[in-house]
Write a protein that holds these residues in place. Structure first.
Motif, PDB file in Angstrom:
ATOM      1  N   ARG A  16      16.740 -25.037  83.819  1.00 28.20           N
ATOM      2  CA  ARG A  16      16.661 -25.549  81.953  1.00 28.20           C
ATOM      3  C   ARG A  16      17.014 -25.285  81.357  1.00 28.20           C
ATOM      4  N   ARG A  19      17.011 -26.003  74.594  1.00 25.29           N
ATOM      5  CA  ARG A  19      17.101 -26.132  73.993  1.00 25.29           C
ATOM      6  C   ARG A  19      17.360 -25.574  72.488  1.00 25.29           C
ATOM      7  N   ASP A  32      23.396 -32.926  71.431  1.00 23.20           N
ATOM      8  CA  ASP A  32      22.962 -32.816  72.407  1.00 23.20           C
ATOM      9  C   ASP A  32      23.313 -34.207  73.903  1.00 23.20           C
ATOM     10  N   THR A  34      22.487 -36.197  75.253  1.00 19.84           N
ATOM     11  CA  THR A  34      21.969 -37.030  75.973  1.00 19.84           C
ATOM     12  C   THR A  34      21.723 -38.553  75.183  1.00 19.84           C
ATOM     13  N   ASN A  38      15.804 -40.085  74.885  1.00 20.18           N
ATOM     14  CA  ASN A  38      15.532 -38.266  75.826  1.00 20.18           C
ATOM     15  C   ASN A  38      15.041 -37.568  74.684  1.00 20.18           C
ATOM     16  N   LEU A  39      15.981 -37.152  73.275  1.00 16.35           N
ATOM     17  CA  LEU A  39      15.670 -36.267  72.998  1.00 16.35           C
ATOM     18  C   LEU A  39      15.071 -36.451  71.911  1.00 16.35           C
ATOM     19  N   CYS A  41      11.820 -37.256  72.880  1.00 17.00           N
ATOM     20  CA  CYS A  41      10.669 -37.242  73.347  1.00 17.00           C
ATOM     21  C   CYS A  41      11.108 -35.530  73.986  1.00 17.00           C
ATOM     22  N   CYS A  42      12.556 -34.835  74.077  1.00 18.13           N
ATOM     23  CA  CYS A  42      11.940 -33.361  74.560  1.00 18.13           C
ATOM     24  C   CYS A  42      10.854 -32.706  72.627  1.00 18.13           C
ATOM     25  N   GLN A  45       8.064 -33.534  72.825  1.00 12.84           N
ATOM     26  CA  GLN A  45       6.912 -32.104  73.682  1.00 12.84           C
ATOM     27  C   GLN A  45       6.737 -31.020  73.610  1.00 12.84           C
TER      28      GLN A  45
END
Length: 71
Positions: A16, A19, A32, A34, A38-39, A41-42, A45
């Motif tokens: 993985r 980050r 990143d 991406t 997506n970033l 959401c990371c 989370q």
């Protein structure tokens, strides 16, 4: 005609991406490769999993996205 699928062996499982959310202070950011969504959401989370009251903002850059810790 059936398509043959090649089976590969000894291909390492990717780790993985690490980050650096945990070491971020207010005002810190990182880039990143991406999408901004997506970033974000990371980051969301990470906040949820660690039960933090942090906030992030994300902006699109040329080949990816940058996320800042703002709280």
């Amino acid at each position: 005609m059936k398509k043959l699928i090649k089976i590969d062996s000894r291909i390492p499982i990717p780790t993985r991406s690490a980050r650096p959310f945990k070491s971020m202070r207010v005002g810190d950011s990182f880039f990143d490769l991406t999408t901004p969504r997506n970033l974000f959401c990371c980051g969301w989370q990470f906040i949820k999993n660690h039960k933090l009251e942090w906030k992030f903002t994300v902006k699109k850059e040329l080949n990816g996205a940058r996320i800042w810790r703002i709280k």
